[in-house]
Design a protein around this motif. Structure first.
Motif, PDB file in Angstrom:
ATOM      1  N   GLY A 113       0.807  -1.236  -0.126  1.00 52.99           N
ATOM      2  CA  GLY A 113      -0.128   0.101  -0.026  1.00 52.99           C
ATOM      3  C   GLY A 113       0.893   1.292   0.134  1.00 52.99           C
ATOM      4  O   GLY A 113       0.525   2.118  -0.754  1.00 52.99           O
ATOM      5  N   LEU A 114       1.959   1.345   0.825  1.00 56.18           N
ATOM      6  CA  LEU A 114       2.999   2.375   0.865  1.00 56.18           C
ATOM      7  C   LEU A 114       3.459   2.624  -0.730  1.00 56.18           C
ATOM      8  O   LEU A 114       3.522   3.857  -1.026  1.00 56.18           O
ATOM      9  CB  LEU A 114       3.738   2.238   1.911  1.00 56.18           C
ATOM     10  CG  LEU A 114       3.441   2.548   3.415  1.00 56.18           C
ATOM     11  CD1 LEU A 114       4.545   2.126   4.215  1.00 56.18           C
ATOM     12  CD2 LEU A 114       3.037   3.734   3.719  1.00 56.18           C
ATOM     13  N   LEU A 115       3.843   1.538  -1.153  1.00 61.68           N
ATOM     14  CA  LEU A 115       4.742   1.502  -2.695  1.00 61.68           C
ATOM     15  C   LEU A 115       3.847   1.988  -3.379  1.00 61.68           C
ATOM     16  O   LEU A 115       4.254   2.827  -4.443  1.00 61.68           O
ATOM     17  CB  LEU A 115       5.432   0.376  -2.713  1.00 61.68           C
ATOM     18  CG  LEU A 115       6.424  -0.175  -1.952  1.00 61.68           C
ATOM     19  CD1 LEU A 115       6.903  -1.644  -2.381  1.00 61.68           C
ATOM     20  CD2 LEU A 115       7.575   0.824  -1.994  1.00 61.68           C
ATOM     21  N   ALA A 116       2.254   1.932  -3.348  1.00 57.77           N
ATOM     22  CA  ALA A 116       1.370   2.222  -4.476  1.00 57.77           C
ATOM     23  C   ALA A 116       1.189   3.649  -4.436  1.00 57.77           C
ATOM     24  O   ALA A 116       0.379   4.224  -5.231  1.00 57.77           O
ATOM     25  CB  ALA A 116       0.195   1.435  -4.405  1.00 57.77           C
ATOM     26  N   ILE A 117       1.256   4.347  -3.382  1.00 60.11           N
ATOM     27  CA  ILE A 117       1.155   5.760  -3.176  1.00 60.11           C
ATOM     28  C   ILE A 117       2.148   6.612  -4.069  1.00 60.11           C
ATOM     29  O   ILE A 117       3.307   6.519  -4.088  1.00 60.11           O
ATOM     30  CB  ILE A 117       1.387   6.384  -1.810  1.00 60.11           C
ATOM     31  CG1 ILE A 117       0.057   5.633  -0.895  1.00 60.11           C
ATOM     32  CG2 ILE A 117       1.029   7.579  -1.647  1.00 60.11           C
ATOM     33  CD1 ILE A 117       0.351   5.941   0.486  1.00 60.11           C
ATOM     34  N   VAL A 139      -2.229  12.124   5.161  1.00 55.83           N
ATOM     35  CA  VAL A 139      -2.356  12.164   3.816  1.00 55.83           C
ATOM     36  C   VAL A 139      -1.664  10.530   3.585  1.00 55.83           C
ATOM     37  O   VAL A 139      -2.379   9.760   2.832  1.00 55.83           O
ATOM     38  CB  VAL A 139      -1.131  12.949   3.034  1.00 55.83           C
ATOM     39  CG1 VAL A 139      -1.242  12.566   1.469  1.00 55.83           C
ATOM     40  CG2 VAL A 139      -1.667  14.523   3.348  1.00 55.83           C
ATOM     41  N   ILE A 140      -0.702  10.012   3.976  1.00 50.65           N
ATOM     42  CA  ILE A 140       0.015   8.874   3.650  1.00 50.65           C
ATOM     43  C   ILE A 140      -0.843   7.697   4.151  1.00 50.65           C
ATOM     44  O   ILE A 140      -1.015   6.688   3.401  1.00 50.65           O
ATOM     45  CB  ILE A 140       1.449   8.664   4.017  1.00 50.65           C
ATOM     46  CG1 ILE A 140       2.186   9.975   3.360  1.00 50.65           C
ATOM     47  CG2 ILE A 140       1.906   7.292   3.440  1.00 50.65           C
ATOM     48  CD1 ILE A 140       2.078  10.106   1.987  1.00 50.65           C
ATOM     49  N   LEU A 141      -1.024   7.620   5.450  1.00 49.70           N
ATOM     50  CA  LEU A 141      -1.764   6.526   6.222  1.00 49.70           C
ATOM     51  C   LEU A 141      -3.226   6.213   5.627  1.00 49.70           C
ATOM     52  O   LEU A 141      -3.553   5.085   5.247  1.00 49.70           O
ATOM     53  CB  LEU A 141      -1.908   6.432   7.628  1.00 49.70           C
ATOM     54  CG  LEU A 141      -0.436   6.496   8.315  1.00 49.70           C
ATOM     55  CD1 LEU A 141      -0.318   6.379   9.788  1.00 49.70           C
ATOM     56  CD2 LEU A 141       0.314   5.211   7.949  1.00 49.70           C
ATOM     57  N   PRO A 142      -4.115   7.098   5.517  1.00 49.77           N
ATOM     58  CA  PRO A 142      -5.395   7.069   4.921  1.00 49.77           C
ATOM     59  C   PRO A 142      -5.400   6.408   3.487  1.00 49.77           C
ATOM     60  O   PRO A 142      -5.995   5.618   3.168  1.00 49.77           O
ATOM     61  CB  PRO A 142      -6.020   8.366   4.956  1.00 49.77           C
ATOM     62  CG  PRO A 142      -5.161   8.968   6.121  1.00 49.77           C
ATOM     63  CD  PRO A 142      -3.971   8.590   5.837  1.00 49.77           C
ATOM     64  N   GLN A 143      -4.297   6.832   2.652  1.00 50.41           N
ATOM     65  CA  GLN A 143      -4.320   6.419   1.258  1.00 50.41           C
ATOM     66  C   GLN A 143      -3.842   4.979   1.395  1.00 50.41           C
ATOM     67  O   GLN A 143      -4.176   3.936   0.381  1.00 50.41           O
ATOM     68  CB  GLN A 143      -3.518   7.221   0.454  1.00 50.41           C
ATOM     69  CG  GLN A 143      -3.836   8.625   0.273  1.00 50.41           C
ATOM     70  CD  GLN A 143      -3.063   9.275  -0.821  1.00 50.41           C
ATOM     71  OE1 GLN A 143      -2.921   8.927  -1.678  1.00 50.41           O
ATOM     72  NE2 GLN A 143      -2.715  10.506  -0.579  1.00 50.41           N
ATOM     73  N   MET A 144      -2.841   4.713   2.165  1.00 44.90           N
ATOM     74  CA  MET A 144      -2.214   3.133   2.368  1.00 44.90           C
ATOM     75  C   MET A 144      -3.518   2.311   2.777  1.00 44.90           C
ATOM     76  O   MET A 144      -3.525   1.187   2.105  1.00 44.90           O
ATOM     77  CB  MET A 144      -1.262   3.416   3.276  1.00 44.90           C
ATOM     78  CG  MET A 144      -0.610   2.039   3.491  1.00 44.90           C
ATOM     79  SD  MET A 144       0.288   1.564   4.948  1.00 44.90           S
ATOM     80  CE  MET A 144      -1.015   1.722   6.395  1.00 44.90           C
ATOM     81  N   PHE A 145      -4.191   2.689   3.699  1.00 41.48           N
ATOM     82  CA  PHE A 145      -5.261   1.792   4.248  1.00 41.48           C
ATOM     83  C   PHE A 145      -6.124   1.659   3.142  1.00 41.48           C
ATOM     84  O   PHE A 145      -6.754   0.616   2.928  1.00 41.48           O
ATOM     85  CB  PHE A 145      -5.809   2.280   5.415  1.00 41.48           C
ATOM     86  CG  PHE A 145      -5.098   1.987   6.743  1.00 41.48           C
ATOM     87  CD1 PHE A 145      -4.806   0.664   7.212  1.00 41.48           C
ATOM     88  CD2 PHE A 145      -4.535   3.009   7.339  1.00 41.48           C
ATOM     89  CE1 PHE A 145      -4.110   0.157   8.306  1.00 41.48           C
ATOM     90  CE2 PHE A 145      -3.789   2.691   8.541  1.00 41.48           C
ATOM     91  CZ  PHE A 145      -3.632   1.298   8.893  1.00 41.48           C
TER      92      PHE A 145
END
Length: 219
Positions: A113-117, A139-145
């Motif tokens: 998920g992190l790499l896909a951001i 920003v990062i964590l909501p998108q990762m989840f």
């Protein structure tokens, strides 16, 4: 096959399903945060910590869950010197095995998920003047989840089915009572009933995750 017989065999299986559900809840609640911590460890700038986390994930994902359960239930007490202090109730030992195993899988899901951001998200956060903590939490964590949710849902359904491995370490659960009824009554009906119970549990879980995905989609 009568309704009375179905009720008779369903009662102990539903009691066994309580063990299944309890294991699932314990494993999912503990393995997701642990998996996230492992992801952070893998991404860490400290090479030793990152290497240890990667080695742990490799071992837990590269060996069968059944082997790990057998080790925690029967192998730990056999270790020299410390073995006598590591004797646990089999259900507790099985919970430990499931948590440590699934944490490794969730760690890889979160890493994906992190790499896909998109890198632009990091740049945009800096342009907006967000500090590292604000960028990570807002920003990062909501998108990762959001990205990881479908894979998390799939892994959670797999976890429900894997709880049947409790049977191999002599913890009475749904499958145990189903096989007991099959051996006693010489009929496959208990297996069918057990399958239906598993399907109901996975259906509820699937609907729950779809609801969560919908909520994330419209936020």
């Amino acid at each position: 096959m009568s309704l009375e017989y179905l009720i008779q065999i369903s009662k102990p299986m539903l009691e066994g399903a309580q063990t299944t559900v309890l294991l699932f809840i314990i494993a999912i609640v503990a393995s997701i945060p642990l998996g996230f911590l492992l992801t952070l460890a893998v991404q860490s700038r400290f090479r030793l910590l990152s290497w240890l986390a990667q080695a742990y994930i490799y071992v837990m994902r590269g060996t069968p869950l059944l082997l790990q359960l057998l080790f925690f239930c029967f192998g730990l007490p056999m270790l020299p010197v410390v073995g006598e202090y590591l004797v646990m109730d089999r259900f507790v030992a099985a919970c430990l095995g499931f948590i440590l195993n699934y944490a490794a899988y969730f760690a890889e899901i979160f890493r994906g998920g992190l790499l896909a951001i998109d890198k632009g998200q990091y740049e945009a956060s800096q342009v907006l003047g967000l500090n590292k903590w604000q960028m990570t939490t807002r920003v990062i964590l909501p998108q990762m989840f959001r990205i990881a949710l479908p894979a998390m849902a799939n892994e959670s359904v797999t976890l429900v089915k894997d709880t049947a491995l409790l049977y191999a370490v002599a913890v009475p659960e749904l499958l145990h009572f189903a096989e007991t009824a099959v051996n006693r009554d010489f009929t496959i009906v208990p297996f069918v009933v057990a399958g239906i119970i598993y399907l109901v549990m996975t259906l509820i879980l699937t609907m729950l995750f779809k609801g969560i995905e919908q909520r994330f989609r419209f936020e």
